[in-house]
Write a protein that holds these residues in place. Structure first.
Motif, PDB file in Angstrom:
ATOM      1  N   ASP A 294       6.168   6.478   4.856  1.00  0.00           N
ATOM      2  CA  ASP A 294       4.890   6.425   4.147  1.00  0.00           C
ATOM      3  C   ASP A 294       4.923   7.353   2.924  1.00  0.00           C
ATOM      4  O   ASP A 294       5.471   8.457   3.000  1.00  0.00           O
ATOM      5  CB  ASP A 294       3.825   6.918   5.148  1.00  0.00           C
ATOM      6  CG  ASP A 294       2.420   6.710   4.658  1.00  0.00           C
ATOM      7  OD1 ASP A 294       2.213   5.891   3.762  1.00  0.00           O
ATOM      8  OD2 ASP A 294       1.525   7.390   5.200  1.00  0.00           O
ATOM      9  N   ASP A 295       4.347   6.923   1.814  1.00  0.00           N
ATOM     10  CA  ASP A 295       4.203   7.774   0.619  1.00  0.00           C
ATOM     11  C   ASP A 295       5.500   8.518   0.292  1.00  0.00           C
ATOM     12  O   ASP A 295       5.521   9.753   0.190  1.00  0.00           O
ATOM     13  CB  ASP A 295       3.109   8.844   0.832  1.00  0.00           C
ATOM     14  CG  ASP A 295       1.734   8.247   1.069  1.00  0.00           C
ATOM     15  OD1 ASP A 295       1.651   7.088   1.500  1.00  0.00           O
ATOM     16  OD2 ASP A 295       0.744   8.949   0.824  1.00  0.00           O
ATOM     17  N   HIS A 381       4.141   1.170  -2.444  1.00  0.00           N
ATOM     18  CA  HIS A 381       2.936   1.447  -1.659  1.00  0.00           C
ATOM     19  C   HIS A 381       1.717   1.302  -2.579  1.00  0.00           C
ATOM     20  O   HIS A 381       0.690   0.804  -2.161  1.00  0.00           O
ATOM     21  CB  HIS A 381       3.053   2.876  -1.135  1.00  0.00           C
ATOM     22  CG  HIS A 381       2.258   3.173   0.091  1.00  0.00           C
ATOM     23  ND1 HIS A 381       1.939   2.243   1.054  1.00  0.00           N
ATOM     24  CD2 HIS A 381       1.728   4.349   0.542  1.00  0.00           C
ATOM     25  CE1 HIS A 381       1.241   2.823   2.022  1.00  0.00           C
ATOM     26  NE2 HIS A 381       1.088   4.097   1.737  1.00  0.00           N
ATOM     27  N   HIS A 385      -3.296   5.682  -3.793  1.00  0.00           N
ATOM     28  CA  HIS A 385      -3.460   5.312  -2.379  1.00  0.00           C
ATOM     29  C   HIS A 385      -4.719   4.484  -2.124  1.00  0.00           C
ATOM     30  O   HIS A 385      -5.203   4.387  -0.997  1.00  0.00           O
ATOM     31  CB  HIS A 385      -3.441   6.570  -1.501  1.00  0.00           C
ATOM     32  CG  HIS A 385      -2.769   6.352  -0.171  1.00  0.00           C
ATOM     33  ND1 HIS A 385      -3.407   5.776   0.894  1.00  0.00           N
ATOM     34  CD2 HIS A 385      -1.508   6.599   0.242  1.00  0.00           C
ATOM     35  CE1 HIS A 385      -2.577   5.700   1.922  1.00  0.00           C
ATOM     36  NE2 HIS A 385      -1.406   6.190   1.554  1.00  0.00           N
TER      37      HIS A 385
END
Ligand code: ZN
Length: 633
Positions: A294-295, A381, A385
């Motif tokens: 993730d990230d 991604h 966010h």
């Protein structure tokens, strides 16, 4: 290593020129070598470690094949198409909550196992129909509905039919008339199941340990059974209850699935129970494990660094480069894992206007290049966010910090920026994998991804509130869905069982690593990184101990494996000691799980290879579109 270092060196070289010409020559050569090294580091050289990466079909070709397959399937599963023989009959009960839950579980399971099945209600089941099928699965609660057919079902079993009770029903006189063939001596009330204990090594990972159930409830029938029943799973409770058993009845077999939790996370348990019917069961699987980060890379994550200060006394940024990444990297090396990192360009709240390029790229280069050099992959991604949803999307007050996008155009602009940014940094990367921020994605956002290089969307397998839930499959537009099953460093009982279940249904494992677990109390930050890391190590150790044959893959490779798995059509021809598989849409390789019952063994495979992955359960590699399995009796 950075450009500054190069400049300083240059200054020193200049000074050296006034002193000694021979020295200049030596230093000049050293300087050139140094520059070559620096350029190599900065230029994102991709070192391909493994040659045999799976590749994807072109998008249009894949979409076409998928559409053709869907049309064929619609034909096959039409109940009025009499010409196709179906192996299995699923008997259901209209309007009953238990039966509806069972249908929601068994219908996708049969479709994904590529088992041709018919569905009929208990009321419309007629004695004449029974003989048409090899396997009948009773997914009903009220057995009095079978009053006209129950005697015929018993005769059919004794003559070689294979009958499964799909979940614990309501005990009635009609149900009790089946006890003689089911091997039930006596039954009582519904009873609590706190965990699963595997009596037999029939599922991958089953006997490694006991598996516990989160929020346990009364989900099975308390009962005693006869000694001629083979129990495969029982409850872990002090007075344990048999949960899955098999019994020979005349020429046929009985399987009772007395484990009443019919949720997606437990599909593999019910699939394994079904596979115990009859002599054989074979179904296609994915054979792949993928780990998404993730990230990553991203700017330094914000959050509460108090536990990093407590345990390491360093900044969040230093912790990630000096501790976290080293640990995660070593773990990957130990198990030959190839991570897929998902880029966030900027932690901003911006959802409109011009999306400004992030010029602070050192972290991206450092982590991104390390990831690529260890055989990993970089996917997308988001620019930030903010999930790709418009103002029509309702966050139900759950994500206060999230802002919807004003228009599709704004979402498109942000994607254009993050794709350009990532391409500039990692020129050899094709950017094929997308993970939606916070697992939230709208249809509009999903459509937009088709305009980009993205070929695979990896959201979640198990549904939560507003998450984008997926199956392992290909969509009609050629996008490949590779959902993540488990996540984080606190692997709870639910996740353990889901992982076990999916190894047995799809022979797959997908895990999401969150770098910011250590900043988030809800994800275990208080435990400290050392403990969180130990949890993660234990999970990986378990996975590769119980399933050493599982192939490690990047996100794109897994998408290719899902493509192979989803497109393949399986035609099975059984004789006494031989099974011939004829595969449609064969594209170089396919994998199957093959269950052999009644103490038989697989002797050899022509057109492929095999490994025994549990007792009587084989992983089959199909290297040709026709594969012959020879069974030793
Ligand atoms: Zn994220």
């Amino acid at each position: 290593m950075n450009k500054l270092f190069g400049r300083e060196k240059k200054e020193k070289l200049k000074n050296a020129a006034h002193i000694n010409l021979g020295g200049v020559y030596v230093l000049g050569v050293m300087y050139c070598i140094l520059m070559v090294v620096l350029i190599a580091v900065q230029a994102n050289v991709r070192y391909t470690i493994r040659a045999d990466r799976l590749t994807l079909l072109p998008r249009e070709e894949l979409a076409k094949l998928k559409t053709e397959q869907t049309e064929r399937m619609d034909d096959t599963f039409r109940t009025d198409s009499p010409d196709t023989h179906k192996d299995t009959l699923l008997v259901i009960e209209d309007g009953d909550a238990g039966s509806e839950k069972a249908q929601k579980l068994y219908i996708p399971v049969f479709s994904q196992m590529k088992i041709a099945y018919d569905v009929c209600t208990a009321e419309t089941l007629e004695p004449g129909m029974i003989r048409e099928y090899d396997k009948i699965v009773l997914a009903i609660t009220h057995y009095p509905l079978l009053a006209d057919t129950i005697a015929d079902l018993k005769v059919w079993v004794k003559q070689g039919g294979n009958l499964m009770i799909a979940y614990p029903p309501e005990v009635s006189g009609s149900y009790q008339t089946l006890y003689e063939i089911l091997g039930i001596k006596d039954s009582g009330d519904t009873t609590l199941v706190e965990g699963l204990h595997f009596d037999k090594n029939f599922m991958i990972g089953g006997i490694a340990k006991d598996y516990y159930i989160i929020d346990a409830y009364d989900c099975s029938l308390g009962l005693s059974i006869t000694d001629d029943c083979e129990v495969y799973i029982r409850s872990t409770d002090e007075y344990s209850v048999p949960l899955v058993w098999r019994r020979k009845a005349g020429e046929g077999t009985i399987v009772v699935d007395n484990f009443g939790i019919l949720e997606k996370a437990y599909r593999g348990i019910h699939c394994a129970a079904y596979s115990l019917l009859g002599d054989y069961c074979i179904y296609p699987v994915i054979n792949g494990a993928a780990f998404y980060i993730d990230d990553f890379p991203s700017p330094v994550p914000g959050g509460d660094g108090q536990y990093i200060t407590r345990d390491y006394n360093m900044s969040i940024s230093d912790f990630y480069s000096q501790v976290w990444w080293n640990d995660i990297y070593e773990l990957a090396k130990k198990h030959n894992i190839y991570y897929t990192g998902l880029v966030i360009e900027d932690y901003s709240n911006q959802v409109s206007g011009e999306f400004v390029r992030n010029r602070e790229i050192r972290r991206f280069q450092y982590f991104g290049n390390m990831l690529l050099r260890s055989g990993g992959e970089i996917g997308i991604h988001g620019y930030n966010h903010m999930p790709l949803v418009l103002e029509n999307f309702d966050y139900k007050d759950q994500y206060d910090a999230y802002i919807q996008w004003p228009s599709v155009e704004d979402m498109r602009n942000s994607l254009n920026e993050v794709f350009d940014f990532t391409h500039d940094l990692f020129k050899d990367e094709e950017l094929l994998v997308y993970v939606p921020p916070s697992n939230v994605l709208s249809e509009e956002g999903r459509k937009l991804l088709n305009e980009t290089s993205i070929r695979s969307v990896a959201a979640v397998y198990l549904s939560t509130d507003m998450a984008f839930e997926q199956e392992f499959d290909v969509s009609g537009d050629g996008m490949i869905n590779c959902p993540r099953i488990t996540s984080g460093c606190v692997i709870d009982d639910y996740m353990e069982l889901a992982a076990l279940s999916e190894l047995n249904l799809h022979f797959v494992n997908t895990h999401f690593v969150h770098p910011d677990d250590v900043l988030d109390e809800d994800r275990g930050a208080r435990l400290g990184w050392a403990k969180l890391y130990k949890n993660l190590c234990n999970y990986y150790d378990w996975l590769y101990k119980v399933c050493p044959k599982l192939r490690n893959m990047t996100g794109t490779e897994l998408a290719a494996a899902v493509e192979h798995y989803d497109l393949v059509g399986v035609n099975r021809e059984f004789t006494d000691d031989r099974l011939t598989l004829k595969l449609d849409n064969f594209n170089g390789e396919n994998w199957m799980l093959f269950r052999v019952n009644n103490g038989k063994k697989l002797l050899r495979v022509r057109g492929g290879g095999f490994d025994e992955v549990a007792d009587g359960l084989y992983l089959i590699r199909c290297a040709k579109d026709e594969v012959e399995l020879e069974i030793y009796k």
